[in-house]
Design a protein around this motif. Structure first.
Motif, PDB file in Angstrom:
ATOM      1  N   UNK A  39       2.933  22.159  56.511  1.00 16.94           N
ATOM      2  CA  UNK A  39       3.502  23.303  55.789  1.00 16.94           C
ATOM      3  C   UNK A  39       3.145  24.649  56.408  1.00 16.94           C
ATOM      4  N   UNK A  40       3.185  24.738  57.730  1.00 17.30           N
ATOM      5  CA  UNK A  40       2.978  26.027  58.393  1.00 17.30           C
ATOM      6  C   UNK A  40       4.123  26.949  57.990  1.00 17.30           C
ATOM      7  N   UNK A  41       3.807  28.053  57.378  1.00 15.89           N
ATOM      8  CA  UNK A  41       4.834  28.892  56.749  1.00 15.89           C
ATOM      9  C   UNK A  41       5.893  29.394  57.719  1.00 15.89           C
ATOM     10  N   UNK A  42       5.519  29.771  58.922  1.00 14.63           N
ATOM     11  CA  UNK A  42       6.473  30.370  59.860  1.00 14.63           C
ATOM     12  C   UNK A  42       7.212  29.332  60.690  1.00 14.63           C
ATOM     13  N   UNK A  43       6.528  28.259  61.051  1.00 20.77           N
ATOM     14  CA  UNK A  43       7.140  27.276  61.941  1.00 20.77           C
ATOM     15  C   UNK A  43       7.986  26.254  61.196  1.00 20.77           C
ATOM     16  N   UNK A 101      -4.834  26.167  72.408  1.00 19.97           N
ATOM     17  CA  UNK A 101      -3.473  26.687  72.304  1.00 19.97           C
ATOM     18  C   UNK A 101      -3.521  28.207  72.266  1.00 19.97           C
ATOM     19  N   UNK A 102      -2.662  28.820  73.063  1.00 19.78           N
ATOM     20  CA  UNK A 102      -2.580  30.276  73.123  1.00 19.78           C
ATOM     21  C   UNK A 102      -1.548  30.743  72.098  1.00 19.78           C
ATOM     22  N   UNK A 103      -2.001  31.362  71.023  1.00 23.89           N
ATOM     23  CA  UNK A 103      -1.106  31.826  69.971  1.00 23.89           C
ATOM     24  C   UNK A 103      -0.786  33.310  70.162  1.00 23.89           C
ATOM     25  N   UNK A 104       0.504  33.634  70.088  1.00 24.42           N
ATOM     26  CA  UNK A 104       0.907  35.025  70.195  1.00 24.42           C
ATOM     27  C   UNK A 104       0.642  35.774  68.899  1.00 24.42           C
ATOM     28  N   UNK A 105       0.584  37.087  68.999  1.00 25.54           N
ATOM     29  CA  UNK A 105       0.268  37.904  67.822  1.00 25.54           C
ATOM     30  C   UNK A 105       1.364  37.857  66.771  1.00 25.54           C
ATOM     31  N   UNK A 106       2.591  37.421  67.161  1.00 21.07           N
ATOM     32  CA  UNK A 106       3.701  37.384  66.213  1.00 21.07           C
ATOM     33  C   UNK A 106       3.779  36.087  65.417  1.00 21.07           C
ATOM     34  N   UNK A 107       2.919  35.117  65.754  1.00 15.76           N
ATOM     35  CA  UNK A 107       2.906  33.860  65.000  1.00 15.76           C
ATOM     36  C   UNK A 107       1.791  33.922  63.973  1.00 15.76           C
ATOM     37  N   UNK A 108       2.171  34.049  62.730  1.00 14.35           N
ATOM     38  CA  UNK A 108       1.201  34.128  61.637  1.00 14.35           C
ATOM     39  C   UNK A 108       1.062  32.750  60.989  1.00 14.35           C
ATOM     40  N   UNK A 109       0.040  32.587  60.186  1.00 17.09           N
ATOM     41  CA  UNK A 109      -0.091  31.348  59.431  1.00 17.09           C
ATOM     42  C   UNK A 109      -1.269  30.508  59.858  1.00 17.09           C
ATOM     43  N   UNK A 110      -1.211  29.210  59.527  1.00 16.28           N
ATOM     44  CA  UNK A 110      -2.342  28.296  59.696  1.00 16.28           C
ATOM     45  C   UNK A 110      -2.394  27.744  61.114  1.00 16.28           C
ATOM     46  N   UNK A 111      -2.539  28.612  62.101  1.00 11.36           N
ATOM     47  CA  UNK A 111      -2.465  28.183  63.500  1.00 11.36           C
ATOM     48  C   UNK A 111      -3.649  27.304  63.904  1.00 11.36           C
TER      49      UNK A 111
END
Length: 428
Positions: free
Chosen positions: A180-184, A149-159
């Protein structure tokens, strides 16, 4: 708020079809527009779908419900090895192995998000989420089969840890919320709490009390019933321990109830402990209140209460309500009144939205709908449905839309042929 949603290879939707709630640059009067300060576009408070029977109107609504259901439950309810159930376009053999696609644009706390995914019978092949804070595009994640999975720099947390837990037949967004992913989780929660569905328009006095299994009866419903001349002057809601016979009768309806009243209906355990009993009072000749059983009430009364429950919840939360056949068992004046609840910033200050199907052509000349709020769904000779708004057709805001629609000027009407000729041939 919902900007648009689309689907392909689902039911009668062979190619991608979408419903947009972005307001066109019309000068039509009618319902108020929802202004979002952070967005340059205004949104519509409702979209009303017309079309012949079996044209695909309900399919458009069910497409979003299917997307919503997969988003919420693909990780916690699907079997690890069970593949994915999907309703493919069945009239073209080539579509059997083609992917299905769902996507939508929503506004959460002033920010637009674009989310979607592609799938086949076994797994999700792609999934993506983009955010547009201040109008600038941010890629939060992009998932493709066989690739990390390609995660962008603006997605923080338990990616990465969430990625490891995401099965091929579950959505990453669904897995993120379950872990419980904090941002999603906030994105997931919006879909969980702000979308409501009434897709089984069959007034049922047995199921109606369960609309209030967890919540008190909303007294605003009583006021509306009184204004609608139903003769109802009071309501009594009691929660009792159900008899064994009642529990057995309802045991097979738990899933049905939860689908009709998502986030409201009870679980199997709650049916075991709480059996709501709802009765309405009418005035006797003496002026005394007489409480009657629900099965003595009219279908129209039952349907109005069924509809007003999720309507008021959507209005209270700024949610989005999907209703199939909003005119079922209702006088055209009442159907229009329900739509107008969403059309006024007095009753709808939080920007709730309504997407509904109907056959009630009187609504076309009510003056409450703009041309971009009127949608048509039409099925061609190959069984494929297409959706388009009245604003895409050459019309004027002073036209008689009901007359034009019934005359077939806009399409999406049934062609019955000469029924009398059929009987004459049978008699010959």
């Amino acid at each position: 708020m919902l900007m648009r949603f689309g689907a392909a290879n689902f039911g009668s939707l062979r190619t991608s079809q979408e419903i947009s709630l972005v307001a066109s640059s019309l000068k039509d009067k009618g319902s108020h527009l929802i202004e979002v300060p952070e967005q340059k576009q205004s949104l519509l408070s409702s979209a009303i779908l017309y079309g012949a029977n079996a044209s695909g109107k309900t399919t458009m609504l069910k497409a979003f419900y299917a997307m919503h259901n997969m988003l919420l439950h693909s990780h916690n309810r699907s079997s690890p090895t069970g593949g994915i159930q999907r309703n493919k376009f069945a009239l073209d053999p080539e579509m059997k192995d083609n992917v299905s696609q769902f996507d939508c644009d929503v506004i959460i706390d002033g920010v637009r998000y674009h989310y979607g995914f592609k799938l086949n019978d076994e797994e999700f092949l792609e999934e993506w989420l983009y955010a547009f804070p201040g109008g600038s595009r941010q890629s939060w994640f992009y998932r493709k089969k066989g690739e990390p999975i390609n995660f962008g720099k603006n997605l923080k947390g338990q990616n990465k840890s969430t990625e490891a837990l995401t099965r091929p037949n579950s959505l990453f967004l669904s897995a993120a919320a379950q872990n419980a992913h904090s941002q999603l989780t906030s994105i997931y929660s919006y879909f969980q709490k702000r979308f409501f569905f009434d897709l089984t328009p069959n007034p049922n006095p047995v199921m109606l009390p369960f609309l209030f299994a967890k919540n008190d009866f909303d007294r605003r419903i009583l006021s509306i019933l009184n204004m609608a001349d139903t003769g109802i002057v009071d309501v009594k809601l009691e929660r009792k321990q159900g008899s064994e016979k009642q529990k057995m009768m309802l045991s097979g309806l738990v899933d049905v109830i939860s689908n009709v009243f998502p986030d409201i209906g009870p679980s199997a355990q709650e049916i075991d402990n709480i059996f709501p009993e709802l009765r309405f009072a009418h005035s006797a000749k003496s002026g005394e209140k007489v409480f009657l059983d629900l099965d003595t009430e009219s279908r129209g009364t039952i349907r109005l209460v069924e509809l007003l429950g999720p309507c008021l919840r959507a209005l209270d939360t700024g949610g989005i309500l999907f209703v199939d056949e909003i005119d079922t068992s209702l006088h055209t004046g009442l159907a229009s009144a329900v739509i107008e609840l969403f059309s006024s910033n007095v009753s709808n200050p939080k920007g709730a939205q309504l997407i509904a199907t109907t056959h009630d052509t009187n609504l076309l000349c009510s003056g409450a709908l703009r041309r971009d709020q009127i949608w048509f769904v039409e099925k061609d000779s190959s069984g494929e449905s297409s959706a388009y708004p009245l604003s895409d057709l050459k019309t004027r805001n002073t036209d008689n839309f009901e007359k034009g629609y019934l005359e077939g000027r806009f399409g999406a009407v049934p062609f019955t042929g000469n029924i009398q000729k059929l009987f004459m041939e049978e008699a010959a």
